[in-house]
Structures are given as C-alpha cells and as structure tokens.
Design an enzyme around this catalytic site. Sequence first.
Site, mmCIF file in Angstrom:
data_model
loop_
_atom_site.group_PDB
_atom_site.id
_atom_site.type_symbol
_atom_site.label_atom_id
_atom_site.label_comp_id
_atom_site.label_asym_id
_atom_site.label_seq_id
_atom_site.Cartn_x
_atom_site.Cartn_y
_atom_site.Cartn_z
ATOM 1 N N HIS A 92 0.855 -1.187 0.000
ATOM 2 C CA HIS A 92 0.000 0.000 0.000
ATOM 3 C C HIS A 92 0.897 1.245 0.000
ATOM 4 O O HIS A 92 1.951 1.261 0.629
ATOM 5 C CB HIS A 92 -0.916 0.001 1.231
ATOM 6 C CG HIS A 92 -1.951 1.074 1.169
ATOM 7 N ND1 HIS A 92 -1.670 2.379 1.479
ATOM 8 C CD2 HIS A 92 -3.254 1.037 0.796
ATOM 9 C CE1 HIS A 92 -2.770 3.103 1.297
ATOM 10 N NE2 HIS A 92 -3.739 2.313 0.885
ATOM 11 N N GLU A 163 -3.647 2.041 -7.517
ATOM 12 C CA GLU A 163 -3.989 3.158 -6.642
ATOM 13 C C GLU A 163 -3.004 4.304 -6.872
ATOM 14 O O GLU A 163 -1.933 4.336 -6.263
ATOM 15 C CB GLU A 163 -3.899 2.727 -5.183
ATOM 16 C CG GLU A 163 -4.835 1.606 -4.820
ATOM 17 C CD GLU A 163 -5.199 1.650 -3.356
ATOM 18 O OE1 GLU A 163 -6.376 1.872 -3.059
ATOM 19 O OE2 GLU A 163 -4.307 1.494 -2.510
HETATM 20 C C1 PEP Z 1 -6.651 3.380 0.106
HETATM 21 O O1 PEP Z 1 -6.131 3.722 1.155
HETATM 22 O O2 PEP Z 1 -6.387 2.271 -0.395
HETATM 23 C C2 PEP Z 1 -7.583 4.308 -0.527
HETATM 24 C C3 PEP Z 1 -8.004 4.035 -1.729
HETATM 25 O O3 PEP Z 1 -7.955 5.401 0.208
HETATM 26 P P1 PEP Z 1 -9.104 6.480 -0.149
HETATM 27 O O4 PEP Z 1 -10.293 5.714 -0.683
HETATM 28 O O5 PEP Z 1 -9.393 7.150 1.142
HETATM 29 O O6 PEP Z 1 -8.538 7.387 -1.180
#
Ligand code: PEP
Length: 244
Positions: A92, A163
Amino acid sequence: MKYIFGNWKMYLDYKQSVELANSLVKENLKNENVEIAVFPTALAMKDVTDILQENFKTGAQDAGHPSKGAYTGMISAEMYKNIGCTYALAGHSERRYIFGETNKDVRAKIESYLDAGLKTVVCIGETEQDRNNDKARYRLAKQILRAFEGLNFKEGQIIVAYEPVWAIGTGNACLPADAIDRIDFIKSEIAKYSQNIVPVLYGGSVDENNVLSYFSEDIIDGVLVGGASAKLDNFTDIIKNVLK
Ligand code: PEP
C-alpha cells in the site's frame, strides 16, 4: 467475480471496528457475484472476522514477512491466516511512502503471504511527481516487474490494486477513462510474467457517488476503498449502488 475491498486503515479503534462490523452484518449485503472484504486494524481482526464470517471476508492491512521468531512488534501472514483472514495488502502506498517499504520488501511480503495461504492484494501506483514527469507507466512497469518476475503463484491467489498515490485520500479520484487506460497497461505488463488471470481493482477517493463509473467497466475488476469504507452509511451506499 468482482470485488469491493474496504481498507479501514488506522481510522477505527478496536471498539469502533467491532461496532462497524456488527452494523454491516445487519445490512445483509451478501452477494455471490461480488466478493466484499474489509481490512481492519490487527487488534480487531479476530472479532471482525468472526462477526462477518457469513457475509464478508477480512484481510490484513500489512503483515511481517518472517513467519515466526524474534521479530518484536510484528504479526506474520501465518498468524492472520490462522485466525480466519483471507487476504492481505502488500505495498500500500502508505507503507511504501510513509514507512519506506521498497519493491524488495513488497516482494518478500507477497511471497510470505502466498506461503501462508493468504490471497495477496498487491498495491501499485504512480506518485504525483511521476505523473507530472510522464513517468507513470515507468513506475507501474517497475513495480509490476519487481512483484511478478519469477513469482510462483496460482490463479486466484493474487489481485492487483491500481492506486495512484495522488488520488488516495485527496478527493481527487482518477478519471475513469484514465483508470481504464492504466489498468489496460497494468494487465498487459503482468501478462509478460504470468499466464494467470490477475484481477485489477481501482483505488483512490472512491465513494458512493463515483463507484459505478469504475465498477461498471469490464476491465476494472472492482474497487479498493479507503476513507469511505470506514463509515457505515458511505460503505453500505457504495455496496448497494453496485449491487442494485
Ligand atoms: C486506500 O487507502 O487504499 C484508498 C483508496 O484510500 P481512499 O479511498 O481514502 O482514497
């Protein structure tokens, strides 16, 4: 199968996590075509897993890569597996950029999760600086190479979450068209190292208003939700919008 994953990060303490799990169970949101999993604090993992067992799966936000021994403060993948966890996140961006985890660390975690029998969610994504310098594809390709080259795994054991770091917790979600473009690229890069189908999720400021713009796309296999998953109303609305 599509996926809705909720990363509760360090937003909820033990009591709040158990309360949220109890409330989610009452919503009766189970669906056989969508796998839902939450990633609570380690402190509440056993209780949340037991509460949700008939409904949602659970996963660890992070796990140490040695399996046992003199490693003060760590919890191994095997320990999570033993209390009924199904998944664990590796890489992450908060682990990479706040705690300094390298691609090598992420790879060691992936291997230890697979050894322990946990399904692994490998998180990858470019930073804002990468994006501004036209290095997004370079960053993603490198993270994929380090995670997958020579990796021995079976289909179903690995999911990737795309992400973009600039979209996490900012309210500035990636445009669906851009997420599609990146996920297409990610799938073709993974195919260089494995014939297995690897689902790829989108994560970054997903909420109840935008979830369908990702979830309804064939190429996007689901969403990883952070902040909005730690609030009952937002998370249940996300799930209900997808299931209706
Ligand atoms: C995450 O921490 O994986 C994430 C997607 O956070 P957020 O949805 O708050 O942007």
